[in-house]
Scaffold this motif. Structure first.
Motif, short mmCIF file in Angstrom:
data_model
loop_
_atom_site.label_atom_id
_atom_site.label_comp_id
_atom_site.label_asym_id
_atom_site.label_seq_id
_atom_site.Cartn_x
_atom_site.Cartn_y
_atom_site.Cartn_z
N PHE A 1 0.83 -1.20 0.00
CA PHE A 1 0.00 0.00 0.00
C PHE A 1 0.86 1.25 0.00
CE2 PHE A 1 -2.42 3.23 2.45
CZ PHE A 1 -3.48 3.39 1.57
N TYR A 2 1.88 1.29 0.85
CA TYR A 2 2.76 2.46 0.94
C TYR A 2 3.61 2.61 -0.31
CZ TYR A 2 2.02 4.30 5.64
OH TYR A 2 1.50 4.92 6.75
N GLU A 3 4.08 1.50 -0.86
CA GLU A 3 4.94 1.56 -2.04
C GLU A 3 4.18 2.08 -3.27
OE1 GLU A 3 6.46 -2.37 -2.35
OE2 GLU A 3 7.74 -2.19 -0.57
N VAL B 1 9.80 4.09 2.95
CA VAL B 1 9.39 4.76 1.72
C VAL B 1 9.73 6.23 1.81
CG1 VAL B 1 7.44 5.25 0.18
CG2 VAL B 1 7.53 3.07 1.40
N LYS B 2 10.08 6.82 0.69
CA LYS B 2 10.43 8.24 0.62
C LYS B 2 9.19 9.11 0.60
CE LYS B 2 14.80 7.46 -1.83
NZ LYS B 2 15.58 7.75 -3.05
N LYS C 1 2.34 12.69 5.57
CA LYS C 1 1.69 11.84 4.59
C LYS C 1 1.66 10.39 5.06
CE LYS C 1 1.79 10.60 -0.32
NZ LYS C 1 2.49 10.81 -1.62
N SER C 2 2.74 9.96 5.72
CA SER C 2 2.78 8.60 6.24
C SER C 2 1.71 8.38 7.31
CB SER C 2 4.16 8.31 6.83
OG SER C 2 4.22 7.01 7.36
N PHE C 3 1.48 9.38 8.15
CA PHE C 3 0.45 9.28 9.18
C PHE C 3 -0.94 9.16 8.57
CE2 PHE C 3 -2.48 11.35 12.21
CZ PHE C 3 -2.32 10.49 13.29
N ILE D 1 3.07 3.27 14.85
CA ILE D 1 4.16 2.39 14.44
C ILE D 1 4.28 2.33 12.93
CG2 ILE D 1 4.91 -0.03 14.38
CD1 ILE D 1 5.58 1.30 16.97
N PHE D 2 3.16 2.17 12.25
CA PHE D 2 3.17 2.15 10.78
C PHE D 2 3.71 3.47 10.22
CE2 PHE D 2 -0.19 -1.35 10.30
CZ PHE D 2 0.79 -2.28 9.97
#
Length: 234
Positions: free
Chosen positions: A21-23, A76-77, A82-84, A67-68
């Motif tokens: 999903f993140y990639e 991932v860059k 955005k990751s949150f 944690i994620f």
């Protein structure tokens, strides 16, 4: 002991779905042993959270999102903000799939019947069914957001690739409806092995095809660069 192995494998599948999903939204920072170390640390952290906060649903979900968010910024860059947001979206998808399968199981009167059996075959199979549906949904999201490697696949190739998760969904659904209970632990272990193996094969096939397509993209870019360099030289 086997229940612990089942739980760890389910967490393993969730992490793999999260990685895919993140990639979709960023480029992987590291390859090789650093990537393996990231995965092992994330798996250990998720298992500790799952067992340590098993009786505190809200705290557990907040801890999982945090944690994620942190680990995926390392993987991932992308920015931490955005990751949150992506962690919240992924956790919402995960909970939605689990609730959907649980509701369908109860609607067919499978949940209460299976949970009372000695070997909780239905509970684990239902969890795996939720995970493979989540995997299929992430693949569709990856297609919609136009990942470069996915764009290289034609619609016919894409539909052929979707045969694997669709076949796994149909098979696990059939196992869930037919095997209402099992008489021996060996039968339960066999069903679990088949179901986990099929879900794992979907992930392996995805990364295999993704690596092949990425290699083709890299070869195409190198060829274009060589042509441009030749034209500039002339």
């Amino acid at each position: 002991m086997f229940d612990i192995i089942q739980s760890v494998l389910l967490v393993f599948i969730e992490i793999m779905c999260c990685k895919i999903f993140y990639e979709t939204f960023g480029k992987v920072r590291y390859r090789g042993w650093i990537n393996v170390m990231q995965f092992i640390l994330l798996l250990g952290s998720m298992c500790l959270i799952a067992y340590g906060f098993s009786d505190y649903f809200t705290i557990r979900q907040i801890a999982i999102i945090l944690i994620f968010s942190v680990f995926m910024v390392w993987h991932v860059k992308i920015s931490l903000k955005k990751s949150f947001v992506l962690a919240i979206l992924f956790d919402a998808l995960l909970l939605a799939m689990d609730y959907l399968i649980y509701s369908v199981s109860r609607w067919f009167s499978l949940g209460s019947e299976l949970l009372g059996q000695k070997y909780q075959v239905g509970q684990v199979l239902a969890s795996l069914l939720a995970k493979i549906i989540l995997f299929l949904l992430i693949l569709i999201i990856r297609k919609w957001f136009g990942k470069k490697t996915i764009e290289m696949m034609s619609d016919t190739e894409w539909l052929r690739f979707l045969f694997f998760p669709l076949f796994t969904i149909a098979t696990i659904s059939a196992m869930l409806s037919v095997f209402g209970y099992v008489q021996t632990v060996e039968q339960a272990n066999l069903l679990f092995g088949i179901a986990f193996g099929m879900v794992g094969m979907n992930i392996v096939v995805f990364y295999l095809i993704n690596d092949v397509v990425e290699r083709e993209v890299q070869m195409h870019e190198n060829k274009v660069f060589q042509i441009q360099a030749k034209n500039q030289l002339e």
